[in-house]
Design a protein around this motif. Structure first.
Motif, PDB file in Angstrom:
ATOM      1  N   VAL A 188       0.901  -1.151   0.066  1.00 31.83           N
ATOM      2  CA  VAL A 188       0.051  -0.117   0.055  1.00 31.83           C
ATOM      3  C   VAL A 188       0.949   1.096   0.098  1.00 31.83           C
ATOM      4  O   VAL A 188       0.673   2.289  -0.669  1.00 31.83           O
ATOM      5  CB  VAL A 188      -0.980   0.120   1.459  1.00 31.83           C
ATOM      6  CG1 VAL A 188      -1.858   1.314   1.320  1.00 31.83           C
ATOM      7  CG2 VAL A 188      -2.219  -1.073   1.298  1.00 31.83           C
ATOM      8  N   GLU A 189       2.027   1.201   0.700  1.00 30.07           N
ATOM      9  CA  GLU A 189       2.869   2.394   0.788  1.00 30.07           C
ATOM     10  C   GLU A 189       3.377   2.625  -0.677  1.00 30.07           C
ATOM     11  O   GLU A 189       3.573   3.640  -1.038  1.00 30.07           O
ATOM     12  CB  GLU A 189       3.933   2.182   1.674  1.00 30.07           C
ATOM     13  CG  GLU A 189       3.408   2.303   3.096  1.00 30.07           C
ATOM     14  CD  GLU A 189       4.536   1.844   4.342  1.00 30.07           C
ATOM     15  OE1 GLU A 189       5.677   1.503   3.926  1.00 30.07           O
ATOM     16  OE2 GLU A 189       4.398   2.123   5.420  1.00 30.07           O
ATOM     17  N   SER A 190       3.755   1.381  -1.279  1.00 34.84           N
ATOM     18  CA  SER A 190       4.455   1.739  -2.723  1.00 34.84           C
ATOM     19  C   SER A 190       3.306   2.263  -3.644  1.00 34.84           C
ATOM     20  O   SER A 190       3.793   3.022  -4.239  1.00 34.84           O
ATOM     21  CB  SER A 190       4.922   0.371  -3.095  1.00 34.84           C
ATOM     22  OG  SER A 190       5.968  -0.134  -2.325  1.00 34.84           O
ATOM     23  N   TRP A 191       2.154   1.689  -3.538  1.00 38.57           N
ATOM     24  CA  TRP A 191       1.092   2.402  -4.249  1.00 38.57           C
ATOM     25  C   TRP A 191       0.792   3.782  -4.053  1.00 38.57           C
ATOM     26  O   TRP A 191       0.883   4.602  -4.941  1.00 38.57           O
ATOM     27  CB  TRP A 191      -0.177   1.701  -3.987  1.00 38.57           C
ATOM     28  CG  TRP A 191      -0.426   0.397  -4.492  1.00 38.57           C
ATOM     29  CD1 TRP A 191       0.465  -0.225  -5.582  1.00 38.57           C
ATOM     30  CD2 TRP A 191      -1.550  -0.631  -4.254  1.00 38.57           C
ATOM     31  NE1 TRP A 191       0.029  -1.460  -5.826  1.00 38.57           N
ATOM     32  CE2 TRP A 191      -1.117  -1.656  -5.081  1.00 38.57           C
ATOM     33  CE3 TRP A 191      -2.339  -0.682  -3.594  1.00 38.57           C
ATOM     34  CZ2 TRP A 191      -1.982  -2.755  -5.070  1.00 38.57           C
ATOM     35  CZ3 TRP A 191      -3.406  -1.712  -3.491  1.00 38.57           C
ATOM     36  CH2 TRP A 191      -2.965  -2.888  -4.358  1.00 38.57           C
ATOM     37  N   ALA A 192       0.969   4.135  -2.602  1.00 36.21           N
ATOM     38  CA  ALA A 192       0.813   5.526  -2.388  1.00 36.21           C
ATOM     39  C   ALA A 192       1.895   6.466  -3.069  1.00 36.21           C
ATOM     40  O   ALA A 192       1.699   7.564  -3.725  1.00 36.21           O
ATOM     41  CB  ALA A 192       1.132   5.717  -0.592  1.00 36.21           C
ATOM     42  N   PHE A 193       3.414   6.062  -3.238  1.00 29.82           N
ATOM     43  CA  PHE A 193       4.387   6.506  -3.806  1.00 29.82           C
ATOM     44  C   PHE A 193       4.279   6.302  -5.421  1.00 29.82           C
ATOM     45  O   PHE A 193       5.303   6.852  -6.170  1.00 29.82           O
ATOM     46  CB  PHE A 193       5.776   6.279  -3.358  1.00 29.82           C
ATOM     47  CG  PHE A 193       6.091   6.852  -1.892  1.00 29.82           C
ATOM     48  CD1 PHE A 193       6.261   8.003  -1.774  1.00 29.82           C
ATOM     49  CD2 PHE A 193       5.800   6.016  -0.756  1.00 29.82           C
ATOM     50  CE1 PHE A 193       6.668   8.610  -0.383  1.00 29.82           C
ATOM     51  CE2 PHE A 193       6.172   6.431   0.559  1.00 29.82           C
ATOM     52  CZ  PHE A 193       6.188   7.753   0.439  1.00 29.82           C
ATOM     53  N   GLY A 194       3.440   5.755  -5.767  1.00 26.00           N
ATOM     54  CA  GLY A 194       3.298   5.672  -7.488  1.00 26.00           C
ATOM     55  C   GLY A 194       4.224   4.633  -7.941  1.00 26.00           C
ATOM     56  O   GLY A 194       4.725   4.792  -8.981  1.00 26.00           O
ATOM     57  N   LEU A 195       4.790   3.797  -6.914  1.00 30.02           N
ATOM     58  CA  LEU A 195       5.732   2.764  -7.425  1.00 30.02           C
ATOM     59  C   LEU A 195       4.925   1.425  -7.892  1.00 30.02           C
ATOM     60  O   LEU A 195       4.159   0.944  -7.317  1.00 30.02           O
ATOM     61  CB  LEU A 195       6.759   2.239  -6.130  1.00 30.02           C
ATOM     62  CG  LEU A 195       7.429   3.458  -5.790  1.00 30.02           C
ATOM     63  CD1 LEU A 195       8.315   2.953  -4.375  1.00 30.02           C
ATOM     64  CD2 LEU A 195       8.583   3.824  -6.826  1.00 30.02           C
ATOM     65  N   PRO A 196       5.456   0.847  -9.061  1.00 30.27           N
ATOM     66  CA  PRO A 196       5.003  -0.471  -9.292  1.00 30.27           C
ATOM     67  C   PRO A 196       5.434  -1.408  -8.609  1.00 30.27           C
ATOM     68  O   PRO A 196       6.723  -1.365  -8.281  1.00 30.27           O
ATOM     69  CB  PRO A 196       5.535  -0.546 -10.874  1.00 30.27           C
ATOM     70  CG  PRO A 196       6.551   0.418 -11.118  1.00 30.27           C
ATOM     71  CD  PRO A 196       6.380   1.336  -9.940  1.00 30.27           C
TER      72      PRO A 196
END
Length: 84
Positions: free
Chosen positions: A18-26
């Motif tokens: 979820v944190e990765s999604w928040a930063f726009g990371l695939p």
């Protein structure tokens, strides 16, 4: 940039995706690594590969197809903005 991580506790795993999604990371993960995360759309907001060869193939594809990498990143960020 692609976010990839090893196995650890379930909560931590879910939070990292979820944190990765928040930063726009695939995110590239295994089924086990992504276990328990709601709103997964494999091939859209996350890539799932359980076989080492499949995992490596995804990495090769993403290195040579930055547009695809960007599409997954955008979908990941949209998932976060919409649902969290």
């Amino acid at each position: 940039m692609i976010f990839r991580f090893g196995l650890d506790s379930g909560h931590s795993r879910r939070a990292r995706i979820v944190e990765s999604w928040a930063f726009g990371l695939p995110v590239l993960s295994t089924t086990v690594g992504a276990g328990g995360v709601k709103y997964l759309a494999p091939g859209e907001n996350i890539l799932i590969a359980d076989d080492p060869r499949e995992f490596a193939q995804y990495l090769r594809e993403l290195i040579h197809a930055p547009k695809r990498l960007d599409e997954i990143a955008v979908a990941a960020r949209q998932t976060y903005e919409t649902l969290f």
